[in-house]
Design an enzyme around this catalytic site. Structure first.
Site, mmCIF file in Angstrom:
data_model
loop_
_atom_site.group_PDB
_atom_site.id
_atom_site.type_symbol
_atom_site.label_atom_id
_atom_site.label_comp_id
_atom_site.label_asym_id
_atom_site.label_seq_id
_atom_site.Cartn_x
_atom_site.Cartn_y
_atom_site.Cartn_z
ATOM 1 N N LYS A 117 78.440 -0.032 77.965
ATOM 2 C CA LYS A 117 77.994 1.286 77.467
ATOM 3 C C LYS A 117 77.378 1.156 76.073
ATOM 4 O O LYS A 117 76.448 1.884 75.737
ATOM 5 C CB LYS A 117 79.152 2.286 77.426
ATOM 6 C CG LYS A 117 79.764 2.563 78.775
ATOM 7 C CD LYS A 117 79.199 3.797 79.435
ATOM 8 C CE LYS A 117 79.693 3.873 80.856
ATOM 9 N NZ LYS A 117 79.149 4.832 81.724
ATOM 10 N N LYS A 198 76.686 -1.963 90.536
ATOM 11 C CA LYS A 198 77.536 -0.990 91.254
ATOM 12 C C LYS A 198 76.849 0.372 91.317
ATOM 13 O O LYS A 198 76.063 0.729 90.419
ATOM 14 C CB LYS A 198 78.919 -0.901 90.611
ATOM 15 C CG LYS A 198 78.927 -0.227 89.295
ATOM 16 C CD LYS A 198 80.314 0.201 88.856
ATOM 17 C CE LYS A 198 80.093 1.047 87.636
ATOM 18 N NZ LYS A 198 81.068 1.595 86.887
ATOM 19 N N LYS A 201 75.746 6.813 88.567
ATOM 20 C CA LYS A 201 74.795 7.867 88.230
ATOM 21 C C LYS A 201 73.748 7.353 87.243
ATOM 22 O O LYS A 201 72.621 7.819 87.222
ATOM 23 C CB LYS A 201 75.532 9.053 87.598
ATOM 24 C CG LYS A 201 76.235 9.905 88.618
ATOM 25 C CD LYS A 201 77.406 10.666 88.034
ATOM 26 C CE LYS A 201 78.615 9.776 87.838
ATOM 27 N NZ LYS A 201 79.898 10.483 87.762
#
Ligand code: AMP
Ligand code: TRP
Length: 331
Positions: A117, A198, A201
């Site tokens: 992230k 994976k 969104k």
């Protein structure tokens, strides 16, 4: 609810639409464990985790409401589970702070999700993003949960939660038990567009099937899904992913065995598998979509459910915090 039942806790962020990865990796277990009657089940929409990534206030508010509806549409039943919004129970942040004071920075630096992230959101590498696992540990341990149904990507955070338990118990006195994870048969569903990553969104519309996708959209996404390159032993195993997806919905060996066999022999006909898979998904999502429509008509009901859930959660959370405060010397 008998008191000797194990407690289950899990949470989900309020970030946009639910997809099949969430459903097959986590929510299916949430609902199955709830309905088994064998556990006390506690589930939260973790809004404080959601703000570790920049999000507008109105969007967050809407997402929390939509997520509540989606979860209930998937089978989460407030009569059987405690279901609430994390920030409504202040003890979560209070316990997270205590954990901050025994959690080595070096442990947080190892977290894959943080590293990913931080790369993705270079302009907003905030302290909350870094400290995310302390809050997650607090979510779990406030309720003395011993089983945590999640997808594989969250395993490392539960492992860290176990370390926190050991540190806390050694430092201040035995209070918590180490929680285990519970995964489904599809703990890591891959993206349809790029099966090396994976399903998420973050990767855009084509990578996932949202639970709200129409039949046409599902057919289109499955028909365009990337299969294998370099054969079934190649680097990109989108074919394996599609077969896993099929098996997750069609729990019948009579039907799946032939596809498995063909896949192993490199003879799988995607022109057969893909339309079947699309139909299976469309049919599985129909009742969820219908329930969602009904619930969306009654926003006040959803708000009332979440308020009741928070009240029930607070009773347990405040009891745990009172014990923690005594052990730490705050009381
Ligand atoms: P999130 O949307 O990141 O809050 O994830 C909610 C739950 O879904 C967590 O338990 C995740 O581990 C799980 N999950 C998310 N993406 C996937 C995926 N592609 N495959 C399996 N589980 C997933
Ligand atoms: N970190 C989890 C995710 O990204 C969400 C979460 C927050 C959670 N607190 C939790 C999951 C406690 C299980 C238990 O999906």
């Amino acid at each position: 609810m008998a008191d000797n039942k194990e407690t289950i806790f899990s949470g989900i962020k309020a970030t946009g639409k639910l997809h099949l990865g969430n459903y097959l990796g986590a929510l299916k277990n949430w609902v199955e464990m709830q309905n088994s009657g064998e556990y006390k089940t506690i589930y939260a929409i973790v809004d404080l985790h959601s703000i570790t990534i920049d999000i507008a206030a109105d969007e967050l508010r809407q997402n929390i409401h939509d997520m509540a509806i989606d979860l209930m549409a998937c089978g989460l039943d407030p009569e059987k589970s405690i279901f609430f919004v994390q920030s409504h129970v202040k003890e979560h942040t209070e316990l997270a702070w205590i954990f901050n004071c025994i959690l080595p920075v070096a442990e947080l630096e190892k977290m894959t999700q943080y590293k990913d992230k931080a790369k993705q959101h270079k302009k907003n590498v905030n302290a909350g993003l870094f400290d995310y696992p302390a809050l997650m540990a607090a979510d779990i341990l406030l309720y003395h949960a011993t089983v945590v149904p999640i997808g594989e990507d969250q395993d490392q955070h539960v492992e860290l939660t176990r370390k926190i338990v050991r540190k806390f118990n050694n430092h201040w006195g035995k209070l918590f038990e180490e929680p285990k994870t519970k995964m489904t048969r599809t703990p890591r569903l891959m993206s349809l567009a790029d099966p090396t990553k994976k399903m998420s969104k973050d990767l855009g519309e084509k990578s996932y099937i949202a639970l709200s996708d129409s039949a046409d959209v599902i057919r289109e996404k499955i028909s365009k899904a990337v299969t294998d390159t370099g054969g079934n032993k190649g680097k990109v195993n989108g074919g394996r992913n599609l077969l896993d997806l099929f098996t997750a919905f069609v729990d019948d060996e009579n039907i799946t065995a032939k596809f498995e066999e063909d896949y192993k022999n490199g003879e799988l006909q995607y022109s057969k598998l893909k339309p079947m898979l699309a139909n299976v998904i469309i049919n599985a999502l129909k009742p969820i979509q219908a329930k969602r429509k009904e619930l969306a008509k009654n926003p006040d009901y959803v708000t009332a459910i979440l308020n009741q859930g928070a009240q029930r959660a607070r009773v347990i959370a405040s009891q745990t915090m009172s014990e923690v405060r005594k052990l730490v010397g705050l009381e």
